[in-house]
Write a protein that holds these residues in place. Structure first.
Motif, PDB file in Angstrom:
ATOM      1  N   ASP A   1       3.799   0.179 -12.118  1.00 24.88           N
ATOM      2  CA  ASP A   1       2.936   0.565 -11.138  1.00 24.88           C
ATOM      3  C   ASP A   1       1.962   1.716 -11.708  1.00 24.88           C
ATOM      4  OD1 ASP A   1       2.713   0.501  -8.207  1.00 24.88           O
ATOM      5  OD2 ASP A   1       3.175   3.008  -8.389  1.00 24.88           O
TER       6      ASP A   1
ATOM      7  N   ARG B   1       1.518  -4.128  -6.412  1.00 25.29           N
ATOM      8  CA  ARG B   1       2.123  -2.827  -6.027  1.00 25.29           C
ATOM      9  C   ARG B   1       2.908  -3.080  -4.670  1.00 25.29           C
ATOM     10  NH1 ARG B   1      -0.996   1.980  -5.175  1.00 25.29           N
ATOM     11  NH2 ARG B   1       1.154   2.980  -5.766  1.00 25.29           N
TER      12      ARG B   1
ATOM     13  N   GLN C   1      -3.346  -4.358  -5.874  1.00 23.32           N
ATOM     14  CA  GLN C   1      -2.576  -3.693  -4.781  1.00 23.32           C
ATOM     15  C   GLN C   1      -1.638  -4.797  -4.436  1.00 23.32           C
ATOM     16  OE1 GLN C   1      -3.581  -0.604  -3.623  1.00 23.32           O
ATOM     17  NE2 GLN C   1      -1.435  -0.921  -3.166  1.00 23.32           N
TER      18      GLN C   1
ATOM     19  N   TYR D   1      -1.070  -0.053 -13.072  1.00 18.22           N
ATOM     20  CA  TYR D   1      -1.726  -0.823 -11.777  1.00 18.22           C
ATOM     21  C   TYR D   1      -2.868   0.274 -11.174  1.00 18.22           C
ATOM     22  CZ  TYR D   1       1.114  -4.673 -12.668  1.00 18.22           C
ATOM     23  OH  TYR D   1       1.882  -5.890 -13.048  1.00 18.22           O
ATOM     24  N   ARG D   2      -2.043   1.537 -10.866  1.00 22.49           N
ATOM     25  CA  ARG D   2      -2.783   2.777 -10.468  1.00 22.49           C
ATOM     26  C   ARG D   2      -3.959   3.105 -11.213  1.00 22.49           C
ATOM     27  NH1 ARG D   2      -0.342   6.064  -6.547  1.00 22.49           N
ATOM     28  NH2 ARG D   2      -1.193   7.782  -7.571  1.00 22.49           N
TER      29      ARG D   2
END
Length: 224
Positions: free
Chosen positions: A185, A209, A206, A188-189
């Motif tokens: 995560d 996530r 997104q 990905y952020r």
């Protein structure tokens, strides 16, 4: 720094055993018109997954071809620009020194890096190598795509010049985050924070996530 560029455009053609594609491109010289949808005269067979505002141009580093030719000596003559269907070919720009969001001046136009190129199964037919798309993805030698943030006249005689760097996520990093690491995560952020990231990659990251899992890419890579 400036990078001389070769320019290529293509028309849609049929492929036996596969769907139509405009991957087979030809070099063009002189002045061209670049619109928000790409170079005038360049075609895409399936506009849902190719072309569009975030994928107006495809760029592939010319230096990768020597690596592919060494890996596939029997098909070595195939590995020269624009074999991967790229619009732009340079020496000196690679996935490791080009970053998501980078803005380049090209003639009167400004273009912005949006994402790594996502290899698809049509490459397998194009090269006659059954797992070419998968190998391209796993190698990280994918090239990248641009949006056109200012349209205008461009030319094969005008170099690319990087004028703005807006993120710390290289194209290589973006590909590694998306394809080569387990669900993460925080990564990905990090990718989502990269200015200029394409809408499709923003949506994919997104969705991961929200769902907590990575989607199946086999249809894109193998056509199944």
């Amino acid at each position: 720094m400036q990078y001389p560029v070769n320019v290529f455009t293509g028309s849609v053609r049929e492929y036996e055993g596969s769907r139509p594609s405009a991957i087979a491109k030809l070099q063009v010289d002189g002045e061209l018109e670049l619109t928000e949808r790409g170079l005038v005269g360049d075609e895409q067979a399936e506009k849902k997954i190719h072309g569009g505002p975030d994928r107006a141009l495809c760029h592939y580093p010319r230096e990768h071809y020597a690596d592919w030719a060494r890996e596939f000596p029997e098909q070595a003559e195939l590995f020269c620009a624009p074999a991967f269907g790229e619009n732009l070919s340079t020496v000196g720009l690679t996935e490791k020194n080009v970053f998501i969001g980078d803005i380049f001046r090209w003639g009167d136009a400004l273009i912005q890096v949006t994402q790594p190129r996502s290899p698809c199964f049509k490459l397998n037919y194009h090269f006659g190598i059954s797992d070419m798309s998968s190998l391209m993805q796993s190698s990280g030698k994918t090239g990248w795509l641009y949006r056109v943030i200012m349209a205008g006249k461009v030319s094969s005689e005008q170099p690319l010049e990087m004028v703005s760097r807006l993120s710390d996520v290289s194209v290589h990093d973006a590909a590694a985050i998306a394809w080569h690491t387990p669900y993460d995560d925080e990564e990905y952020r990090r990718l989502l924070s990269a200015a200029g990231l394409s809408v499709s990659w923003t949506r994919t990251m997104q969705k991961r996530r929200l769902s907590g899992h990575i989607e199946d890419n086999s249809r894109r890579l193998w056509g199944k």
